[in-house]
Design an enzyme around this catalytic site. Structure first.
Site, PDB file in Angstrom:
ATOM      1  N   HIS A 143       0.849  -1.189   0.000  1.00 36.96           N
ATOM      2  CA  HIS A 143       0.000   0.000   0.000  1.00 36.96           C
ATOM      3  C   HIS A 143       0.886   1.240   0.000  1.00 36.96           C
ATOM      4  O   HIS A 143       1.731   1.420   0.886  1.00 36.96           O
ATOM      5  CB  HIS A 143      -0.894   0.006   1.239  1.00 36.96           C
ATOM      6  N   LYS A 164      -0.188  11.034   1.260  1.00 33.69           N
ATOM      7  CA  LYS A 164       0.676  10.424   0.248  1.00 33.69           C
ATOM      8  C   LYS A 164       0.305  10.879  -1.157  1.00 33.69           C
ATOM      9  O   LYS A 164       1.158  11.308  -1.935  1.00 33.69           O
ATOM     10  CB  LYS A 164       0.598   8.893   0.343  1.00 33.69           C
ATOM     11  N   ASP A 182      -2.155   4.000  -4.329  1.00 35.31           N
ATOM     12  CA  ASP A 182      -2.897   3.081  -3.468  1.00 35.31           C
ATOM     13  C   ASP A 182      -2.265   1.692  -3.430  1.00 35.31           C
ATOM     14  O   ASP A 182      -1.905   1.197  -2.369  1.00 35.31           O
ATOM     15  CB  ASP A 182      -4.368   2.993  -3.879  1.00 35.31           C
ATOM     16  N   ARG A 248      19.072  13.505  12.878  1.00 32.82           N
ATOM     17  CA  ARG A 248      19.385  14.908  12.587  1.00 32.82           C
ATOM     18  C   ARG A 248      20.511  15.044  11.571  1.00 32.82           C
ATOM     19  O   ARG A 248      20.623  16.065  10.905  1.00 32.82           O
ATOM     20  CB  ARG A 248      19.772  15.639  13.882  1.00 32.82           C
TER      21      ARG A 248
END
Length: 359
Positions: A143, A164, A182, A248
């Site tokens: 998905h 998305k 999808d 980071r």
């Protein structure tokens, strides 16, 4: 011991259409493929069957035909009959050779598919291996959204409703290509090469909440879509969590496993004000730079370490010079004190000589 399942079942019509083959003898509409390789039966036509893999597709070219034509007709017929009796799935005669007729009797007798090709044997063999690889390659579906970003195949995953499709839409507007929304069908070729595409029914369509289903190809043009793309990385979108230890610097490379292949994984936290399309473009380009050997995060850290090392060395040298100056100052002070003592001693001697030292 139970026999394993065949790799796949191949429809003869589709097989011939894909490889531009001519049907000669087709007693059945399909054949089962048990091995992903091919075989040129030179040794078998000579009578050697000890290591014969009869479950492979058999290819015959000029060499095999020349050998058969050099044999006595009765021996030639026997060798061909012996060959077909080993339950081969299919025989293809290359170079458009007219000697295909040599195999028709045995093919009909043993109900073996006999086909003909105009291609050279080596050329057809390469295409046949690719065809078999496509047919037998492991597949899965995930998905997400698949886009090509600056030449990098990116699968965008995340919880439903996280954005998305909207992010993919912005990427398309920025000139990138759309492949699937999808559901992403993924195929693994050659054990390490992942290719993604959309299911046939969903190809070129995208769901945008609030608008509905859109046809990306019709709205943005043919250049905005691709049928398939190599998968180079996965980007996972997740809601921002201030307690989550997000990377980071980018030194810790994460991966996710798809069909046994490790793919780079980047987790991007989603919050208001963040331009996800720009971030994903940057991540894709950065991933491509890593593949070429340039790792900006590591270079940054190396530069910091080099700077700190130089600074430590400078401070160490300065401390050594300071210590040396203090030592010199101490020696000069002692020398000055020694000089004063000597001067007093000399003065005392002079006083004695002149009689001034009367007490």
């Amino acid at each position: 011991m139970t026999e394993k399942e065949p790799l796949c079942t191949i429809e003869v019509d589709e097989f011939c259409k894909s490889l531009n083959l001519e049907k000669i003898i087709v007693p059945i509409d399909y054949f089962e493929l048990w091995d992903s390789g091919t075989n040129r039966p030179g040794l078998q036509l000579h009578g050697y069957y000890e290591y014969f893999d009869n479950r492979r597709i058999q290819l015959v070219g000029k060499v095999e035909i020349s050998y058969l034509m050099s044999l006595d007709p009765r021996l030639r017929e026997k060798r061909i009959d012996d060959f077909f009796s080993h339950d081969i799935p299919c025989l293809i005669v290359c170079w458009d050779l007219p000697e295909t007729t040599l195999f028709e009797k045995a093919a009909a007798k043993y109900k073996v598919i006999l086909l003909k090709s105009k291609e050279k044997t080596t050329s057809l063999n390469y295409r046949l291996i690719d065809y078999i690889d496509n047919k037998t390659a492991p597949q899965t579906g995930i998905h997400g959204v698949l886009v090509e970003v600056r030449g990098v195949g990116v699968v965008i995953t995340g919880a439903s409703g996280i954005g998305k499709s909207e992010t993919a839409l912005e990427l398309i507007k920025r000139g990138n290509s759309f492949i699937a929304d999808d559901v992403v069908d993924i195929t693994c070729h050659h054990g390490n090469h992942l290719v993604g595409e959309a299911p046939e029914m969903l190809r070129y369509y995208m769901e945008v909440r609030g608008i509905g289903i859109i046809d990306v190809r019709m709205l943005f043009g043919a250049k905005s879509v691709k049928k398939s793309v190599d998968i180079d990385m996965v980007i996972r979108l997740e809601n921002w969590d201030e307690h989550s230890p997000y990377d980071r610097l980018g030194l810790d490379d994460q991966t996710t496993n798809i069909l046994g292949v490790d793919i780079p994984l980047v987790t991007i936290p989603v919050s208001s004000g963040r331009n996800l399309a720009a971030i994903i473009e940057t991540a894709a380009i950065n991933n491509r730079m890593k593949e070429t050997g340039y790792r900006s995060a590591q270079i940054f850290v190396d530069n910091i370490e080099a700077h700190n090392k130089e600074e430590d060395e400078r401070k160490a040298k300065e401390a050594a010079r300071k210590k040396e100056r203090e030592k010199m100052h101490h020696l000069e002070k002692k020398a000055e004190e020694k000089k004063e003592d000597l001067q007093e001693e000399v003065q005392s001697i002079q006083n004695k000589e002149t009689g001034k030292d009367w007490y």
